[in-house]
Scaffold this motif. Structure first.
Motif, mmCIF file in Angstrom:
data_model
loop_
_atom_site.group_PDB
_atom_site.id
_atom_site.type_symbol
_atom_site.label_atom_id
_atom_site.label_comp_id
_atom_site.label_asym_id
_atom_site.label_seq_id
_atom_site.Cartn_x
_atom_site.Cartn_y
_atom_site.Cartn_z
ATOM 1 N N VAL A 1 10.022 10.389 10.839
ATOM 2 C CA VAL A 1 10.754 9.700 11.907
ATOM 3 C C VAL A 1 10.741 8.208 11.628
ATOM 4 C CG1 VAL A 1 10.926 9.257 14.380
ATOM 5 C CG2 VAL A 1 10.064 11.470 13.568
ATOM 6 N N THR A 2 11.908 7.634 11.425
ATOM 7 C CA THR A 2 12.010 6.184 11.273
ATOM 8 C C THR A 2 13.399 5.740 11.704
ATOM 9 O OG1 THR A 2 11.486 4.318 9.808
ATOM 10 C CG2 THR A 2 12.839 6.094 8.871
ATOM 11 N N GLY A 3 13.486 4.506 12.199
ATOM 12 C CA GLY A 3 14.752 3.984 12.685
ATOM 13 C C GLY A 3 15.166 4.536 14.029
ATOM 14 N N SER A 4 14.236 5.173 14.730
ATOM 15 C CA SER A 4 14.555 5.834 16.003
ATOM 16 C C SER A 4 14.080 5.024 17.201
ATOM 17 C CB SER A 4 13.910 7.221 16.056
ATOM 18 O OG SER A 4 14.495 8.086 15.112
ATOM 19 N N GLN A 5 14.738 5.229 18.313
ATOM 20 C CA GLN A 5 14.329 4.653 19.601
ATOM 21 C C GLN A 5 14.040 5.809 20.550
ATOM 22 O OE1 GLN A 5 15.668 0.867 22.132
ATOM 23 N NE2 GLN A 5 17.340 2.307 21.862
ATOM 24 N N ARG B 1 0.812 -1.215 0.000
ATOM 25 C CA ARG B 1 0.000 0.000 0.000
ATOM 26 C C ARG B 1 0.846 1.266 0.000
ATOM 27 N NH1 ARG B 1 -2.289 -2.107 4.475
ATOM 28 N NH2 ARG B 1 -1.917 -0.149 5.567
ATOM 29 N N GLY B 2 2.122 1.136 0.366
ATOM 30 C CA GLY B 2 3.017 2.286 0.360
ATOM 31 C C GLY B 2 2.936 3.152 1.598
ATOM 32 N N SER B 3 2.445 2.587 2.715
ATOM 33 C CA SER B 3 2.386 3.357 3.962
ATOM 34 C C SER B 3 2.211 2.412 5.132
ATOM 35 C CB SER B 3 1.227 4.359 3.942
ATOM 36 O OG SER B 3 -0.015 3.681 3.921
ATOM 37 N N GLY B 4 2.564 2.910 6.306
ATOM 38 C CA GLY B 4 2.393 2.132 7.528
ATOM 39 C C GLY B 4 3.383 2.564 8.584
ATOM 40 N N SER B 5 3.044 2.300 9.828
ATOM 41 C CA SER B 5 3.922 2.615 10.951
ATOM 42 C C SER B 5 3.993 1.418 11.887
ATOM 43 C CB SER B 5 3.408 3.839 11.716
ATOM 44 O OG SER B 5 4.205 4.078 12.876
ATOM 45 N N VAL B 6 5.197 0.955 12.160
ATOM 46 C CA VAL B 6 5.433 -0.143 13.099
ATOM 47 C C VAL B 6 6.159 0.434 14.308
ATOM 48 C CG1 VAL B 6 6.564 -2.364 13.479
ATOM 49 C CG2 VAL B 6 5.606 -1.813 11.218
ATOM 50 N N VAL B 7 5.656 0.109 15.504
ATOM 51 C CA VAL B 7 6.289 0.569 16.745
ATOM 52 C C VAL B 7 6.539 -0.646 17.629
ATOM 53 C CG1 VAL B 7 6.153 2.086 18.738
ATOM 54 C CG2 VAL B 7 5.036 2.757 16.592
ATOM 55 N N ALA B 8 7.796 -0.909 17.935
ATOM 56 C CA ALA B 8 8.164 -2.008 18.818
ATOM 57 C C ALA B 8 8.574 -1.441 20.168
ATOM 58 C CB ALA B 8 9.316 -2.808 18.223
ATOM 59 N N LEU B 9 8.133 -2.081 21.237
ATOM 60 C CA LEU B 9 8.590 -1.670 22.563
ATOM 61 C C LEU B 9 9.895 -2.389 22.873
ATOM 62 C CD1 LEU B 9 5.807 -0.362 22.782
ATOM 63 C CD2 LEU B 9 5.767 -1.085 25.172
ATOM 64 N N THR B 10 10.937 -1.595 23.081
ATOM 65 C CA THR B 10 12.214 -2.165 23.504
ATOM 66 C C THR B 10 12.323 -1.962 25.016
ATOM 67 O OG1 THR B 10 13.304 -0.087 22.851
ATOM 68 C CG2 THR B 10 13.356 -1.934 21.270
ATOM 69 N N TRP C 1 14.880 -2.729 9.449
ATOM 70 C CA TRP C 1 13.573 -2.595 8.786
ATOM 71 C C TRP C 1 13.372 -1.172 8.284
ATOM 72 C CZ3 TRP C 1 11.428 -5.718 13.350
ATOM 73 C CH2 TRP C 1 11.271 -7.068 12.993
ATOM 74 N N SER C 2 13.805 -0.196 9.064
ATOM 75 C CA SER C 2 13.615 1.189 8.620
ATOM 76 C C SER C 2 14.366 1.439 7.325
ATOM 77 C CB SER C 2 14.063 2.171 9.707
ATOM 78 O OG SER C 2 15.473 2.193 9.848
ATOM 79 N N ALA C 3 15.535 0.834 7.185
ATOM 80 C CA ALA C 3 16.317 0.989 5.961
ATOM 81 C C ALA C 3 15.687 0.239 4.796
ATOM 82 C CB ALA C 3 17.745 0.490 6.195
ATOM 83 N N GLU C 4 15.185 -0.956 5.066
ATOM 84 C CA GLU C 4 14.655 -1.793 3.998
ATOM 85 C C GLU C 4 13.237 -1.419 3.577
ATOM 86 O OE1 GLU C 4 17.303 -5.782 5.097
ATOM 87 O OE2 GLU C 4 15.120 -5.824 5.374
ATOM 88 N N LEU C 5 12.425 -0.951 4.521
ATOM 89 C CA LEU C 5 11.025 -0.650 4.219
ATOM 90 C C LEU C 5 10.779 0.830 3.974
ATOM 91 C CD1 LEU C 5 9.235 -2.939 6.847
ATOM 92 C CD2 LEU C 5 10.123 -3.523 4.587
ATOM 93 N N GLY C 6 11.723 1.672 4.363
ATOM 94 C CA GLY C 6 11.552 3.111 4.188
ATOM 95 C C GLY C 6 11.251 3.534 2.761
ATOM 96 N N PRO C 7 11.947 2.988 1.760
ATOM 97 C CA PRO C 7 11.652 3.386 0.382
ATOM 98 C C PRO C 7 10.212 3.089 -0.043
ATOM 99 C CG PRO C 7 13.810 2.362 0.492
ATOM 100 C CD PRO C 7 13.169 2.164 1.832
#
Length: 263
Positions: free
Chosen positions: A240-244, A136-145, A173-179
């Motif tokens: 914002v992606t790839g951030s903690q 779909r070309g969009s989405g947000s994944v948030v993992a609790l570390t 994932w941020s690098a691979e899915l960001g595009p």
């Protein structure tokens, strides 16, 4: 002229959010996402926990929140459910386990238990849900570390290793899915008042030491994790992606709580 509507940048109306692990912090996150307008699917190994969270989200506007019992270690069932929940915009991963033991005292079975749920299940859950976000070309994944992804203490080694591993998956994932327009981030809680930390808080000296380690001098409440997750899920965090995001009361910012004399 900006394309971002500042009056609605934190809203999640019309979006479908899946929360995996709906006890404790997960239940608060589900409630927070729903309050911002999202429709929730609550996933938990314990169907009763998932349903209790769904019941809490009862919505007079008619949004059809749902609950599903699913064991994220059952890869086939997980992928099957992900196939049924096709239009997922937000995925939040909270499920985790800890066995507090020094590394030399760990058994192979205990190691596999912690690594299995904290790391492998996180890997499989994103693999199950992210492909359709990519389509779909969009989405947000948030993992609790956790703060344990950054700092450790005796008895937390395997847990810390898994949380650091999750953060490296998040970065990759941020690098691979960001595009493809999919953002992947993490929220790292400090010490939070949940049933899982009751053992610590029952020991007055241990509980006080944890409280005093943070800059704010106290434990966090579960609901204090919600804002960061909702922000990362929303358009307000569109770059914002790839951030903690450290939600730790300053635990990882300060070097102990002793204030040395000056002058």
């Amino acid at each position: 002229m900006t394309s971002l509507d500042y009056s609605r940048m934190f809203r999640l109306d019309g979006r479908h959010a899946v929360v995996v692990g709906c006890g404790g912090i997960g239940a608060e996150i589900a409630a927070g996402l729903a309050a911002q307008g999202a429709t929730l699917s609550c996933l938990d190994k314990d169907g009763g926990v998932a349903e209790a969270t769904q019941d809490r989200l009862a919505d007079p506007s008619g949004r059809a929140h749902a609950a599903y019992p699913v064991d994220v270690l059952d890869t086939a069932s997980l992928h099957r459910l992900a196939g049924e929940l096709r239009d997922v915009d937000v995925l939040v991963l909270t499920a985790a386990v800890n066995v507090r033991k020094r590394l030399l005292d760990y058994t192979a079975e205990e190691f596999d238990t912690v690594v299995g749920l904290n790391l492998r299940a996180t890997f499989e859950t994103v693999r199950a849900f992210a492909p359709r976000m990519v389509e779909r070309g969009s989405g947000s994944v948030v993992a609790l570390t956790s703060i344990r992804a950054v700092v450790v203490e005796p008895g937390q080694g395997v847990y810390a290793a898994t949380k650091a591993g999750v953060m490296q998956l998040v970065r990759t994932w941020s690098a691979e899915l960001g595009p493809a327009g999919v953002r992947v981030n993490a929220v790292a809680p400090g010490v939070v008042e949940t049933p899982l930390t009751q053992q610590i808080r029952d020991d007055e000296r241990w509980g006080r030491a944890y409280a005093e380690k943070s800059a704010l001098g106290r434990w966090a409440r579960p609901e204090e994790m919600v804002g960061a997750v909702c922000w990362l899920a929303s358009d307000a965090a569109s770059f914002v992606t790839g951030s903690q995001v450290m939600v730790d009361g300053g635990w990882t910012a300060v070097d102990g709580r002793f204030t040395p004399p000056f002058g």
